[in-house]
Design a protein around this motif. Sequence first.
Motif, PDB file in Angstrom:
ATOM      1  N   ALA A 253      24.277  -6.563  57.820  1.00 34.86           N
ATOM      2  CA  ALA A 253      25.341  -6.070  58.702  1.00 34.86           C
ATOM      3  C   ALA A 253      26.695  -6.566  58.227  1.00 34.86           C
ATOM      4  CB  ALA A 253      25.070  -6.529  60.129  1.00 34.86           C
ATOM      5  N   LEU A 254      26.741  -7.850  57.828  1.00 38.76           N
ATOM      6  CA  LEU A 254      28.005  -8.408  57.347  1.00 38.76           C
ATOM      7  C   LEU A 254      28.470  -7.686  56.089  1.00 38.76           C
ATOM      8  CD1 LEU A 254      29.695 -10.681  58.466  1.00 38.76           C
ATOM      9  CD2 LEU A 254      28.727 -12.181  56.742  1.00 38.76           C
TER      10      LEU A 254
ATOM     11  N   ALA B 248      36.640  -4.340  62.153  1.00 35.77           N
ATOM     12  CA  ALA B 248      35.477  -4.952  61.500  1.00 35.77           C
ATOM     13  C   ALA B 248      34.738  -5.882  62.452  1.00 35.77           C
ATOM     14  CB  ALA B 248      35.940  -5.710  60.259  1.00 35.77           C
TER      15      ALA B 248
ATOM     16  N   LEU C 256      27.754  -4.612  55.212  1.00 37.59           N
ATOM     17  CA  LEU C 256      28.215  -3.268  55.586  1.00 37.59           C
ATOM     18  C   LEU C 256      29.619  -3.334  56.163  1.00 37.59           C
ATOM     19  CD1 LEU C 256      27.453  -0.279  56.064  1.00 37.59           C
ATOM     20  CD2 LEU C 256      26.792  -0.955  58.332  1.00 37.59           C
ATOM     21  N   VAL C 257      29.859  -4.330  57.032  1.00 35.65           N
ATOM     22  CA  VAL C 257      31.180  -4.451  57.668  1.00 35.65           C
ATOM     23  C   VAL C 257      32.246  -4.735  56.622  1.00 35.65           C
ATOM     24  CG1 VAL C 257      32.513  -5.923  59.188  1.00 35.65           C
ATOM     25  CG2 VAL C 257      30.343  -5.065  59.935  1.00 35.65           C
TER      26      VAL C 257
ATOM     27  N   LEU D 153      26.643  -4.105  65.628  1.00 38.27           N
ATOM     28  CA  LEU D 153      25.469  -4.072  64.763  1.00 38.27           C
ATOM     29  C   LEU D 153      24.539  -5.246  65.013  1.00 38.27           C
ATOM     30  CD1 LEU D 153      27.025  -3.031  61.362  1.00 38.27           C
ATOM     31  CD2 LEU D 153      25.526  -1.699  62.785  1.00 38.27           C
ATOM     32  N   VAL D 154      25.080  -6.432  65.286  1.00 45.31           N
ATOM     33  CA  VAL D 154      24.255  -7.639  65.290  1.00 45.31           C
ATOM     34  C   VAL D 154      23.838  -8.070  66.685  1.00 45.31           C
ATOM     35  CG1 VAL D 154      24.320 -10.089  64.792  1.00 45.31           C
ATOM     36  CG2 VAL D 154      25.093  -8.468  63.099  1.00 45.31           C
TER      37      VAL D 154
ATOM     38  N   LEU E  35      32.792  -3.837  64.996  1.00 44.59           N
ATOM     39  CA  LEU E  35      31.623  -3.187  64.391  1.00 44.59           C
ATOM     40  C   LEU E  35      30.513  -4.198  64.155  1.00 44.59           C
ATOM     41  CD1 LEU E  35      30.753  -0.444  63.329  1.00 44.59           C
ATOM     42  CD2 LEU E  35      31.451  -1.166  61.087  1.00 44.59           C
ATOM     43  N   TYR E  36      30.882  -5.423  63.741  1.00 46.56           N
ATOM     44  CA  TYR E  36      29.883  -6.473  63.547  1.00 46.56           C
ATOM     45  C   TYR E  36      29.171  -6.789  64.859  1.00 46.56           C
ATOM     46  CZ  TYR E  36      27.892 -10.980  62.357  1.00 46.56           C
ATOM     47  OH  TYR E  36      27.033 -12.012  62.171  1.00 46.56           O
TER      48      TYR E  36
END
Lengths: 230, 121, 83
Positions: free
Chosen positions: A7-8, B17, A10-11, B24-25, B20-21
């Motif tokens: 994920a990191l 960013a 991708l970000v 996702l997490v 979005l993180y």
Amino acid sequence: MIKKAFALLLVVIIAIFLSVTFAKIPFGYPKTVVGKYYLDHGVKDLGGVNIVTSIVVLYRGFDTLGEVTVLFLAATGLGMVLAGLREKDEKKRKKTPPSLIMRTETKLLFPMTILFGAYIFIHGHLTPGGGFPGGVVIASAFLLMFLSHKKWEAKEKYTKITEALAGMTYVVIGLIGLYVAGSFLENFLPKGVPGNLFSAGIIPLIYTAIGFKVGSELTGLLQNLRETTE
Amino acid sequence: MIYGQVIFYGASVALFAIGLYAILVKRNLIKILLGLSLIEGAVNLFLINIGYIWGKTAPILSNKELLAHPSAKAVDPVPQALVLTAIVIGVAVTALALSIIMRIYETHGTLNVDKIKELRW
Amino acid sequence: MSSLILVVSAILVIFMIVGAVVTIHARDLLVAIIASAIVDLVLAVLFYILQAPDVAITQASIMGGLTTAIFLVVIKKTERYEQ
């Protein structure tokens, strides 16, 4: 852990691509032509000094009508989703009542906050602000009362009636414009002297309607949330 | 002049960013919603950045000097009107999503997405 | 925009990014929501610096005030700590 790493990654990739794209957009130079037109002709066309308000209420009036509809649908949907919600495990938390200072102060602050909200939406065509922030300030006055007085409540009947009347006023003003001036939400009142309180045609009327509508809608929303929490 | 670009566009990219993180997490539904709200702020900041013009003032033509030459003295008003709409829509969407989260908590007793596996009511 | 205002806005941006990181890392959702309100209020100041007072007043009252209140009501109703 692996999931976090991916994920990191991708970000970071997305951030790099965005930065590369934004580096090509110059910061601080004029980009649109339509904005220049609105600035040059806005005061002559409509009489409102605040160009953002003129765009929101008259140039893009349909957009604002749709926005008010979306807000109404969201408030109704929230009431529908939350109807009949009960707290399952009756956690008997010991609730301390609000203190005397808070009760007295909010009683004093309540009318002043409502007056401030009304000031914001009445002067929408002269100063920053408008119907949406004014309505939210009115709703926050009701929020203060909800927090400090356990028994006090805004009757759902009255919020619904206010909201319906305000929404109807908006549409009726639009229809009068259709009848008198030839298109929906067209200005039909005199423009007045730019900078005066009574100027800019129908902008103050529409913003007053929007202010009442947003205020009563959000008050009803807060009331719905409050009924389920107690 | 390049510093303005770095600061304001950089702020918008960084907020995007981070949001979005979070989406996702994170596994908590309220955390995901907070991430969405951060992304919304980033997009609004970017739109306002587009409308800014060096050395010009707000599009409220309150004195004679501004009224004489508006487009030479005021910034672009169109992105500001767009963002005004977007903020109000944002609060409506957030409130509706929070009510659905409250219903999910009533049914499943948890806010963790991993534990809500069965798709039943 | 003078260089002093640029320095001030750089400080504000750093403050905002710290607030956003706190928002997504705090285990206590109350801390996360308050940090998110700080991010929204700093965004309102940035909008004012970018000559958009209409947007600033709307952002401060709606995102900084009302949305925070609704989030707080919801964590009171559900649960406060992230597992």
